[in-house]
Design a protein around this motif. Sequence first.
Motif, PDB file in Angstrom:
ATOM      1  N   ALA A 231      33.325  65.129  39.535  1.00  0.00           N
ATOM      2  CA  ALA A 231      33.691  66.502  39.188  1.00  0.00           C
ATOM      3  C   ALA A 231      34.042  67.309  40.439  1.00  0.00           C
ATOM      4  CB  ALA A 231      32.553  67.173  38.419  1.00  0.00           C
ATOM      5  N   GLU A 232      33.244  67.111  41.511  1.00  0.00           N
ATOM      6  CA  GLU A 232      33.500  67.832  42.758  1.00  0.00           C
ATOM      7  C   GLU A 232      34.812  67.393  43.384  1.00  0.00           C
ATOM      8  OE1 GLU A 232      28.836  68.547  44.098  1.00  0.00           O
ATOM      9  OE2 GLU A 232      29.952  66.790  44.796  1.00  0.00           O
ATOM     10  N   VAL A 233      35.069  66.089  43.373  1.00  0.00           N
ATOM     11  CA  VAL A 233      36.337  65.582  43.906  1.00  0.00           C
ATOM     12  C   VAL A 233      37.502  66.149  43.115  1.00  0.00           C
ATOM     13  CG1 VAL A 233      37.742  63.518  44.229  1.00  0.00           C
ATOM     14  CG2 VAL A 233      35.327  63.478  44.850  1.00  0.00           C
ATOM     15  N   GLY A 234      37.348  66.207  41.787  1.00  0.00           N
ATOM     16  CA  GLY A 234      38.399  66.776  40.954  1.00  0.00           C
ATOM     17  C   GLY A 234      38.671  68.234  41.283  1.00  0.00           C
ATOM     18  N   GLU A 235      37.607  69.007  41.532  1.00  0.00           N
ATOM     19  CA  GLU A 235      37.763  70.409  41.903  1.00  0.00           C
ATOM     20  C   GLU A 235      38.485  70.535  43.240  1.00  0.00           C
ATOM     21  OE1 GLU A 235      33.872  72.037  41.842  1.00  0.00           O
ATOM     22  OE2 GLU A 235      33.676  71.992  39.656  1.00  0.00           O
ATOM     23  N   ASN A 236      38.127  69.661  44.210  1.00  0.00           N
ATOM     24  CA  ASN A 236      38.781  69.705  45.518  1.00  0.00           C
ATOM     25  C   ASN A 236      40.267  69.366  45.391  1.00  0.00           C
ATOM     26  OD1 ASN A 236      36.352  70.306  46.726  1.00  0.00           O
ATOM     27  ND2 ASN A 236      35.878  68.185  47.246  1.00  0.00           N
ATOM     28  N   PHE A 237      40.572  68.385  44.541  1.00  0.00           N
ATOM     29  CA  PHE A 237      41.975  68.018  44.332  1.00  0.00           C
ATOM     30  C   PHE A 237      42.745  69.186  43.727  1.00  0.00           C
ATOM     31  CE2 PHE A 237      45.216  66.390  41.371  1.00  0.00           C
ATOM     32  CZ  PHE A 237      46.062  65.758  42.276  1.00  0.00           C
ATOM     33  N   ALA A 238      42.153  69.847  42.737  1.00  0.00           N
ATOM     34  CA  ALA A 238      42.819  70.980  42.095  1.00  0.00           C
ATOM     35  C   ALA A 238      43.066  72.101  43.106  1.00  0.00           C
ATOM     36  CB  ALA A 238      41.975  71.486  40.926  1.00  0.00           C
ATOM     37  N   GLU A 239      42.087  72.327  43.990  1.00  0.00           N
ATOM     38  CA  GLU A 239      42.250  73.372  45.004  1.00  0.00           C
ATOM     39  C   GLU A 239      43.362  73.004  45.988  1.00  0.00           C
ATOM     40  OE1 GLU A 239      38.422  73.690  46.731  1.00  0.00           O
ATOM     41  OE2 GLU A 239      37.493  74.636  44.984  1.00  0.00           O
ATOM     42  N   ALA A 240      43.385  71.724  46.410  1.00  0.00           N
ATOM     43  CA  ALA A 240      44.418  71.280  47.347  1.00  0.00           C
ATOM     44  C   ALA A 240      45.801  71.377  46.712  1.00  0.00           C
ATOM     45  CB  ALA A 240      44.137  69.845  47.797  1.00  0.00           C
ATOM     46  N   LEU A 241      45.904  71.016  45.446  1.00  0.00           N
ATOM     47  CA  LEU A 241      47.181  71.101  44.752  1.00  0.00           C
ATOM     48  C   LEU A 241      47.632  72.551  44.642  1.00  0.00           C
ATOM     49  CD1 LEU A 241      49.460  69.753  43.157  1.00  0.00           C
ATOM     50  CD2 LEU A 241      48.023  69.911  41.097  1.00  0.00           C
ATOM     51  N   ALA A 242      46.686  73.451  44.350  1.00  0.00           N
ATOM     52  CA  ALA A 242      47.033  74.878  44.241  1.00  0.00           C
ATOM     53  C   ALA A 242      47.545  75.413  45.575  1.00  0.00           C
ATOM     54  CB  ALA A 242      45.799  75.670  43.784  1.00  0.00           C
ATOM     55  N   ARG A 243      46.910  75.015  46.702  1.00  0.00           N
ATOM     56  CA  ARG A 243      47.372  75.470  48.023  1.00  0.00           C
ATOM     57  C   ARG A 243      48.770  74.931  48.315  1.00  0.00           C
ATOM     58  NH1 ARG A 243      41.964  74.268  49.403  1.00  0.00           N
ATOM     59  NH2 ARG A 243      42.598  72.293  50.336  1.00  0.00           N
ATOM     60  N   TRP A 244      49.014  73.666  47.960  1.00  0.00           N
ATOM     61  CA  TRP A 244      50.323  73.051  48.181  1.00  0.00           C
ATOM     62  C   TRP A 244      51.398  73.795  47.386  1.00  0.00           C
ATOM     63  CZ3 TRP A 244      53.163  69.355  44.892  1.00  0.00           C
ATOM     64  CH2 TRP A 244      54.225  68.743  45.561  1.00  0.00           C
ATOM     65  N   LEU A 245      51.085  74.144  46.135  1.00  0.00           N
ATOM     66  CA  LEU A 245      52.038  74.873  45.298  1.00  0.00           C
ATOM     67  C   LEU A 245      52.303  76.262  45.852  1.00  0.00           C
ATOM     68  CD1 LEU A 245      50.801  73.812  41.746  1.00  0.00           C
ATOM     69  CD2 LEU A 245      52.988  73.212  42.806  1.00  0.00           C
ATOM     70  N   ASP A 246      51.255  76.900  46.382  1.00  0.00           N
ATOM     71  CA  ASP A 246      51.436  78.230  46.972  1.00  0.00           C
ATOM     72  C   ASP A 246      52.463  78.172  48.108  1.00  0.00           C
ATOM     73  OD1 ASP A 246      49.651  79.371  45.246  1.00  0.00           O
ATOM     74  OD2 ASP A 246      47.954  79.321  46.639  1.00  0.00           O
ATOM     75  N   VAL A 247      52.361  77.134  48.944  1.00  0.00           N
ATOM     76  CA  VAL A 247      53.295  76.986  50.063  1.00  0.00           C
ATOM     77  C   VAL A 247      54.711  76.742  49.541  1.00  0.00           C
ATOM     78  CG1 VAL A 247      53.935  75.549  52.048  1.00  0.00           C
ATOM     79  CG2 VAL A 247      51.535  76.160  51.661  1.00  0.00           C
ATOM     80  N   MET A 248      54.835  75.835  48.550  1.00  0.00           N
ATOM     81  CA  MET A 248      56.155  75.503  48.022  1.00  0.00           C
ATOM     82  C   MET A 248      56.814  76.706  47.352  1.00  0.00           C
ATOM     83  SD  MET A 248      55.864  71.648  46.453  1.00  0.00           S
ATOM     84  CE  MET A 248      57.632  71.579  46.238  1.00  0.00           C
ATOM     85  N   LEU A 249      55.990  77.544  46.709  1.00  0.00           N
ATOM     86  CA  LEU A 249      56.528  78.666  45.944  1.00  0.00           C
ATOM     87  C   LEU A 249      56.598  79.960  46.745  1.00  0.00           C
ATOM     88  CD1 LEU A 249      54.688  77.992  42.558  1.00  0.00           C
ATOM     89  CD2 LEU A 249      57.120  77.627  43.054  1.00  0.00           C
ATOM     90  N   ALA A 250      56.302  79.864  48.033  1.00  0.00           N
ATOM     91  CA  ALA A 250      56.277  81.078  48.849  1.00  0.00           C
ATOM     92  C   ALA A 250      57.639  81.775  48.860  1.00  0.00           C
ATOM     93  CB  ALA A 250      55.859  80.734  50.281  1.00  0.00           C
ATOM     94  N   GLY A 251      58.705  80.993  48.750  1.00  0.00           N
ATOM     95  CA  GLY A 251      60.042  81.590  48.760  1.00  0.00           C
ATOM     96  C   GLY A 251      60.566  81.904  47.383  1.00  0.00           C
ATOM     97  N   GLY A 252      59.714  81.765  46.377  1.00  0.00           N
ATOM     98  CA  GLY A 252      60.145  82.023  45.011  1.00  0.00           C
ATOM     99  C   GLY A 252      60.455  80.730  44.276  1.00  0.00           C
ATOM    100  N   ALA A 253      60.276  80.750  42.955  1.00  0.00           N
ATOM    101  CA  ALA A 253      60.461  79.543  42.154  1.00  0.00           C
ATOM    102  C   ALA A 253      61.887  79.018  42.250  1.00  0.00           C
ATOM    103  CB  ALA A 253      60.105  79.823  40.694  1.00  0.00           C
ATOM    104  N   ALA A 254      62.859  79.922  42.431  1.00  0.00           N
ATOM    105  CA  ALA A 254      64.254  79.494  42.480  1.00  0.00           C
ATOM    106  C   ALA A 254      64.540  78.625  43.699  1.00  0.00           C
ATOM    107  CB  ALA A 254      65.178  80.711  42.478  1.00  0.00           C
ATOM    108  N   SER A 255      63.681  78.719  44.726  1.00  0.00           N
ATOM    109  CA  SER A 255      63.908  77.954  45.954  1.00  0.00           C
ATOM    110  C   SER A 255      63.394  76.523  45.841  1.00  0.00           C
ATOM    111  CB  SER A 255      63.220  78.649  47.145  1.00  0.00           C
ATOM    112  OG  SER A 255      61.803  78.628  46.980  1.00  0.00           O
ATOM    113  N   VAL A 256      62.750  76.174  44.736  1.00  0.00           N
ATOM    114  CA  VAL A 256      62.199  74.823  44.555  1.00  0.00           C
ATOM    115  C   VAL A 256      62.787  74.220  43.276  1.00  0.00           C
ATOM    116  CG1 VAL A 256      60.121  73.421  44.529  1.00  0.00           C
ATOM    117  CG2 VAL A 256      60.066  75.686  45.584  1.00  0.00           C
TER     118      VAL A 256
END
Length: 315
Positions: A231-256
């Motif tokens: 469960a803890e590993v799953g939470e860490n993965f979800a957090e890492a994925l959310a941070r990765w998405l934040d970086v990708m979407l920093a320029g707006g959804a249209a940029s990805v």
Amino acid sequence: MSINAGIGTSSSPETDALRSWLPGDSAAMRGFRAQFALCLAESGPVLLLGEVGVGKARAGWLLHRLGSRADGPFLVLDPAGDLGAQIAAARRGTVLASGWGLEGGVVDVLLGRSGADGPRVLLTAEGEAKEEYCARFGLYRLKLPCLAERAEDIPVLCAHLLADLSAEPPVLTAGALDWIASRAWPGNVRQLRDCVLRAALLSGGRMIDVALLADAGGPATTPAPPQGTAAEVGENFAEALARWLDVMLAGGAASVPELHARVIAAVERPLIERVLALTEGNQLRAAGLLGLNRNTLRKRMSELGIESGRKGARR
């Protein structure tokens, strides 16, 4: 009769007789032999469960070899072959098939034809049992223990493996046995067998020591166990994925462009590669573990640029 209910680990003449075929006196192996003896006394379909390399196919062959259908043929199902012809060929014998990775309703057809007028059907699977099949077809579940669950069996298991080589096989030193016990063996008995037999060939009939085992491809180190709960590993993965998405979407959804496809590919590639590595490149077993049919797995591998080899997967 449920083969998973009321099974103890006590010894009996029947299970004692199986020790030469299924060596080991750990609680896990005594319990397995008791379950195996019950399966041997029946002729219904059996689901053989367990991790990669624990010996499911060999256990299936033993159920045939020591059972009431030993005089009939033993057939390992070819998923690409003519299903009806294979069932007819093994009518008074046994068919062994690789579980849920089979395609096009093959499992349903096999189990539907199992019985007095058809072959005994044995399925193997690395994942969990599918309850609808177990209930509908009265599948007995027989789970093989992994090597970590029967570590105390390693000396007798190694002696059993080496005894097949010659009348006077080489012997493992005490240090070699300690080294084996200290390693992690994700490929279970299959990986241990391959390592020990290669070391025996390198030994020239002499004692097998740690250096020979290492030269034979034994695990170099003992991997550190994963930290935290699932469960803890799953939470860490979800957090890492959310941070990765934040970086990708920093320029707006249209940029990805094709964001969903990119995220799925980023997750699916390591998943497929890891499962292929666990199954030593066997796509049929990998598909079963992933819950996919083999054609779907092959299509995704092609789309993601994943190649399969006997040592696992590579890009």
